[in-house]
Scaffold this motif. Structure first.
Motif, PDB file in Angstrom:
ATOM      1  N   ILE A   1       0.839  -1.214   0.000  1.00 21.27           N
ATOM      2  CA  ILE A   1       0.000   0.000   0.000  1.00 21.27           C
ATOM      3  C   ILE A   1       0.870   1.258   0.000  1.00 21.27           C
ATOM      4  CG2 ILE A   1      -1.681   1.319   1.340  1.00 21.27           C
ATOM      5  CD1 ILE A   1      -2.712  -1.415   2.393  1.00 21.27           C
ATOM      6  N   LEU A   2       1.886   1.274   0.855  1.00 25.60           N
ATOM      7  CA  LEU A   2       2.743   2.463   0.966  1.00 25.60           C
ATOM      8  C   LEU A   2       3.584   2.671  -0.289  1.00 25.60           C
ATOM      9  CD1 LEU A   2       3.924   2.169   4.685  1.00 25.60           C
ATOM     10  CD2 LEU A   2       2.179   3.693   3.732  1.00 25.60           C
ATOM     11  N   ILE A   3       4.104   1.579  -0.865  1.00 29.27           N
ATOM     12  CA  ILE A   3       4.910   1.700  -2.088  1.00 29.27           C
ATOM     13  C   ILE A   3       4.071   2.257  -3.223  1.00 29.27           C
ATOM     14  CG2 ILE A   3       6.070   0.361  -3.893  1.00 29.27           C
ATOM     15  CD1 ILE A   3       7.122  -1.476  -1.657  1.00 29.27           C
ATOM     16  N   ILE A   4       2.859   1.750  -3.381  1.00 27.00           N
ATOM     17  CA  ILE A   4       1.990   2.242  -4.456  1.00 27.00           C
ATOM     18  C   ILE A   4       1.590   3.692  -4.201  1.00 27.00           C
ATOM     19  CG2 ILE A   4      -0.267   1.944  -5.561  1.00 27.00           C
ATOM     20  CD1 ILE A   4       0.069  -1.069  -5.115  1.00 27.00           C
ATOM     21  N   ARG A   5       1.392   4.050  -2.946  1.00 21.92           N
ATOM     22  CA  ARG A   5       1.022   5.431  -2.620  1.00 21.92           C
ATOM     23  C   ARG A   5       2.182   6.394  -2.887  1.00 21.92           C
ATOM     24  NH1 ARG A   5      -2.516   8.514   0.298  1.00 21.92           N
ATOM     25  NH2 ARG A   5      -1.622  10.289   1.417  1.00 21.92           N
ATOM     26  N   VAL A   6       3.400   5.994  -2.567  1.00 26.11           N
ATOM     27  CA  VAL A   6       4.553   6.885  -2.701  1.00 26.11           C
ATOM     28  C   VAL A   6       5.006   6.999  -4.156  1.00 26.11           C
ATOM     29  CG1 VAL A   6       6.999   7.142  -2.123  1.00 26.11           C
ATOM     30  CG2 VAL A   6       5.356   6.528  -0.338  1.00 26.11           C
ATOM     31  N   GLU A   7       5.034   5.877  -4.874  1.00 27.13           N
ATOM     32  CA  GLU A   7       5.524   5.859  -6.251  1.00 27.13           C
ATOM     33  C   GLU A   7       4.414   6.328  -7.206  1.00 27.13           C
ATOM     34  OE1 GLU A   7       8.437   5.236  -7.544  1.00 27.13           O
ATOM     35  OE2 GLU A   7       9.494   4.633  -5.721  1.00 27.13           O
ATOM     36  N   ARG A   8       4.542   7.514  -7.720  1.00 21.28           N
ATOM     37  CA  ARG A   8       3.497   8.055  -8.597  1.00 21.28           C
ATOM     38  C   ARG A   8       3.402   7.290  -9.917  1.00 21.28           C
ATOM     39  NH1 ARG A   8       1.160  12.566  -7.021  1.00 21.28           N
ATOM     40  NH2 ARG A   8       0.391  12.927  -9.135  1.00 21.28           N
ATOM     41  N   ARG A   9       4.509   6.690 -10.360  1.00 22.16           N
ATOM     42  CA  ARG A   9       4.462   5.930 -11.613  1.00 22.16           C
ATOM     43  C   ARG A   9       3.679   4.626 -11.462  1.00 22.16           C
ATOM     44  NH1 ARG A   9       8.894   2.115 -11.755  1.00 22.16           N
ATOM     45  NH2 ARG A   9      10.161   2.246  -9.844  1.00 22.16           N
TER      46      ARG A   9
ATOM     47  N   LYS B   1       6.531 -11.228  -8.137  1.00 24.22           N
ATOM     48  CA  LYS B   1       6.270 -11.201  -9.573  1.00 24.22           C
ATOM     49  C   LYS B   1       6.194  -9.800 -10.172  1.00 24.22           C
ATOM     50  CE  LYS B   1       5.429 -14.014 -12.030  1.00 24.22           C
ATOM     51  NZ  LYS B   1       6.324 -14.690 -12.996  1.00 24.22           N
ATOM     52  N   THR B   2       6.010  -8.777  -9.341  1.00 21.55           N
ATOM     53  CA  THR B   2       5.872  -7.420  -9.858  1.00 21.55           C
ATOM     54  C   THR B   2       7.206  -6.699  -9.750  1.00 21.55           C
ATOM     55  OG1 THR B   2       3.580  -7.419  -9.068  1.00 21.55           O
ATOM     56  CG2 THR B   2       4.510  -5.298  -9.735  1.00 21.55           C
ATOM     57  N   LYS B   3       7.798  -6.412 -10.892  1.00 19.53           N
ATOM     58  CA  LYS B   3       9.150  -5.866 -10.940  1.00 19.53           C
ATOM     59  C   LYS B   3       9.247  -4.541 -10.193  1.00 19.53           C
ATOM     60  CE  LYS B   3      12.680  -4.287 -14.206  1.00 19.53           C
ATOM     61  NZ  LYS B   3      13.009  -4.077 -15.643  1.00 19.53           N
ATOM     62  N   GLU B   4       8.267  -3.656 -10.384  1.00 13.14           N
ATOM     63  CA  GLU B   4       8.322  -2.325  -9.782  1.00 13.14           C
ATOM     64  C   GLU B   4       8.284  -2.399  -8.257  1.00 13.14           C
ATOM     65  OE1 GLU B   4       6.928  -2.023 -13.925  1.00 13.14           O
ATOM     66  OE2 GLU B   4       6.401  -3.264 -12.197  1.00 13.14           O
ATOM     67  N   ILE B   5       7.447  -3.262  -7.721  1.00  9.83           N
ATOM     68  CA  ILE B   5       7.362  -3.403  -6.264  1.00  9.83           C
ATOM     69  C   ILE B   5       8.615  -4.086  -5.726  1.00  9.83           C
ATOM     70  CG2 ILE B   5       6.095  -4.540  -4.392  1.00  9.83           C
ATOM     71  CD1 ILE B   5       3.553  -4.130  -5.989  1.00  9.83           C
ATOM     72  N   ARG B   6       9.083  -5.104  -6.430  1.00 15.86           N
ATOM     73  CA  ARG B   6      10.282  -5.828  -5.987  1.00 15.86           C
ATOM     74  C   ARG B   6      11.510  -4.917  -5.961  1.00 15.86           C
ATOM     75  NH1 ARG B   6      10.009  -9.505  -9.523  1.00 15.86           N
ATOM     76  NH2 ARG B   6      11.648  -8.775 -10.967  1.00 15.86           N
ATOM     77  N   SER B   7      11.664  -4.100  -6.989  1.00 15.34           N
ATOM     78  CA  SER B   7      12.820  -3.202  -7.041  1.00 15.34           C
ATOM     79  C   SER B   7      12.749  -2.141  -5.955  1.00 15.34           C
ATOM     80  CB  SER B   7      12.900  -2.534  -8.417  1.00 15.34           C
ATOM     81  OG  SER B   7      11.750  -1.751  -8.674  1.00 15.34           O
ATOM     82  N   ARG B   8      11.535  -1.680  -5.648  1.00 21.08           N
ATOM     83  CA  ARG B   8      11.374  -0.685  -4.581  1.00 21.08           C
ATOM     84  C   ARG B   8      11.725  -1.277  -3.215  1.00 21.08           C
ATOM     85  NH1 ARG B   8      11.478   4.752  -3.671  1.00 21.08           N
ATOM     86  NH2 ARG B   8      10.339   5.220  -1.761  1.00 21.08           N
TER      87      ARG B   8
ATOM     88  N   TYR C   1      -2.087  -1.369 -10.366  1.00 19.45           N
ATOM     89  CA  TYR C   1      -1.510  -1.167  -9.038  1.00 19.45           C
ATOM     90  C   TYR C   1      -2.523  -0.560  -8.072  1.00 19.45           C
ATOM     91  CZ  TYR C   1       2.765  -2.018 -11.641  1.00 19.45           C
ATOM     92  OH  TYR C   1       3.728  -2.578 -12.436  1.00 19.45           O
ATOM     93  N   LEU C   2      -3.414   0.271  -8.572  1.00 22.28           N
ATOM     94  CA  LEU C   2      -4.454   0.825  -7.703  1.00 22.28           C
ATOM     95  C   LEU C   2      -5.392  -0.273  -7.215  1.00 22.28           C
ATOM     96  CD1 LEU C   2      -5.290   4.122  -9.646  1.00 22.28           C
ATOM     97  CD2 LEU C   2      -3.927   3.876  -7.569  1.00 22.28           C
ATOM     98  N   PHE C   3      -5.745  -1.192  -8.109  1.00 17.43           N
ATOM     99  CA  PHE C   3      -6.549  -2.338  -7.685  1.00 17.43           C
ATOM    100  C   PHE C   3      -5.775  -3.205  -6.696  1.00 17.43           C
ATOM    101  CE2 PHE C   3      -8.935  -1.960 -11.898  1.00 17.43           C
ATOM    102  CZ  PHE C   3     -10.054  -1.400 -11.297  1.00 17.43           C
ATOM    103  N   LEU C   4      -4.475  -3.348  -6.914  1.00 21.56           N
ATOM    104  CA  LEU C   4      -3.644  -4.117  -5.985  1.00 21.56           C
ATOM    105  C   LEU C   4      -3.621  -3.463  -4.604  1.00 21.56           C
ATOM    106  CD1 LEU C   4      -1.657  -6.355  -5.264  1.00 21.56           C
ATOM    107  CD2 LEU C   4       0.159  -5.007  -6.330  1.00 21.56           C
ATOM    108  N   ALA C   5      -3.558  -2.134  -4.569  1.00 19.06           N
ATOM    109  CA  ALA C   5      -3.590  -1.421  -3.286  1.00 19.06           C
ATOM    110  C   ALA C   5      -4.924  -1.666  -2.572  1.00 19.06           C
ATOM    111  CB  ALA C   5      -3.372   0.069  -3.514  1.00 19.06           C
ATOM    112  N   MET C   6      -6.023  -1.684  -3.336  1.00 23.68           N
ATOM    113  CA  MET C   6      -7.328  -1.989  -2.743  1.00 23.68           C
ATOM    114  C   MET C   6      -7.354  -3.405  -2.192  1.00 23.68           C
ATOM    115  SD  MET C   6      -9.900  -0.369  -5.605  1.00 23.68           S
ATOM    116  CE  MET C   6      -9.632   1.277  -6.273  1.00 23.68           C
ATOM    117  N   LEU C   7      -6.806  -4.358  -2.958  1.00 17.40           N
ATOM    118  CA  LEU C   7      -6.769  -5.750  -2.511  1.00 17.40           C
ATOM    119  C   LEU C   7      -5.949  -5.888  -1.235  1.00 17.40           C
ATOM    120  CD1 LEU C   7      -7.522  -8.720  -3.322  1.00 17.40           C
ATOM    121  CD2 LEU C   7      -5.279  -8.837  -4.413  1.00 17.40           C
TER     122      LEU C   7
END
Length: 314
Positions: free
Chosen positions: A49-57, A297-304, A63-69
């Motif tokens: 949730i925090l990674i998706i909120r902070v990373e505007r890209r 599995k999600t590159k953007e979250i894993r790299s963060r 990713y918004l649906f993932l944050a809801m989940l």
């Protein structure tokens, strides 16, 4: 025990069994892995949730649906696991009548919301793969917000009557709930009055929520698979389908225990150890597994996450 006409008999509390057949010592040692599961579910979902909120890209529909989940999983684990840990550690079985109804409502409503978000994620994958040119215009941020609000509203509205229907029943039998948490079917079985309304309404909401959602998710993946197989390049097909792997895992982790639990309830008799284990898997596994799967599995979250740990290691 007979109930006079117009008289409601309601217990002050229900008794939670935990896991049938296991003694207090075994329950005590089960509290440790349960604490670890709760910590993992809380930290994992909160991190997403925090990674998706902070990373505007990452402010895209997927990713918004993932944050809801993750939000739903975080709340669901907080509704169920702390009480289970307390039960296993202290052996205190009592849960107040209204608190039990509140927990029951939240468990069922949050499960319906999770099902709706999984359907929304399937629709996002369908549009992205089958109609990529429409994706940006169809799944805008306002539309994603409306879908999230619709999922929240449907879960709340459909399950809101359940506690009030259960409060209209009399409970003059034993007051022992056969799970570590309160479920509608368990509470309903403790009543000594007619439960036809409960049975019919429960069947209606299960079919209209889980049944409809699972059918549409399955139909979406049939169309996705057909579109992937029509791609000329094998590499492009694998890349397109690879984007769905995390969501497929989340769907299987959510629906397979639910289907298994339904089959066990239909084919077997009274509540048994198998019922309890299947119910625990259905409620406790998704909040723990989903962050791990999406994080891996999600590159953007894993790299963060790697970036955060590398900064802390300096």
């Amino acid at each position: 025990m007979t109930v006079p006409n117009g008289t409601l008999v309601q217990p002050a509390c229900f008794l939670l069994v935990g896991i049938p057949g296991l003694g207090p010592d075994t329950h005590f040692w089960l509290a440790l892995p349960l604490c670890c599961m709760y910590a993992l579910a809380s930290l994992g979902n909160l991190a997403i949730i925090l990674i998706i909120r902070v990373e505007r890209r990452l402010h895209e529909p997927m990713y918004l649906f993932l944050a809801m989940l993750s939000t739903i999983d975080l709340v669901l684990s907080s509704v169920t696991m702390p009480k289970m840990v307390s039960l296993f550690l202290t052996g205190v079985q009592e849960i107040e009548f209204n608190a039990c109804l509140a927990q029951m409502f939240l468990i069922h409503a949050l499960s319906a919301m999770e099902s709706a978000i999984l359907l929304a994620m399937a629709f996002d994958h369908f549009v992205a793969i089958c109609h990529p040119l429409w994706h940006a215009s169809v799944l805008t941020r306002p539309m994603v917000a409306k879908i999230g609000l619709a999922a929240l509203t449907r879960g709340f509205v459909l399950f809101f009557p359940l506690p009030f229907i259960l409060k209209q029943l009399s409970y003059c039998r034993k007051h022992t709930v056969t799970h570590s948490f309160c479920l509608h079917q368990d509470i309903m079985k403790l009543s000594c009055t007619d439960t036809t309304v409960n049975v019919v309404y429960r069947l209606f909401i299960i079919l209209s929520v889980m049944g409809v959602d699972s059918l549409f998710i399955g139909f979406s993946y049939i169309l996705i698979l057909r579109a992937v197989l029509e791609l000329s390049s094998q590499g492009a097909a694998l890349k397109a389908f690879n984007t769905c792997i995390s969501h497929l895992c989340a769907v299987l982790v959510f629906y397979m225990p639910l289907i298994g639990l339904s089959v066990v309830h239909r084919l077997s008799g009274p509540t048994s150890l198998l019922h309890v284990i299947m119910a625990n898997i259905y409620l406790l596994l998704p909040p723990v597994v989903n962050p791990i799967v999406y994080g891996a599995k999600t590159k953007e979250i894993r790299s963060r996450v790697f970036h955060i740990f590398s900064q802390n290691g300096r």
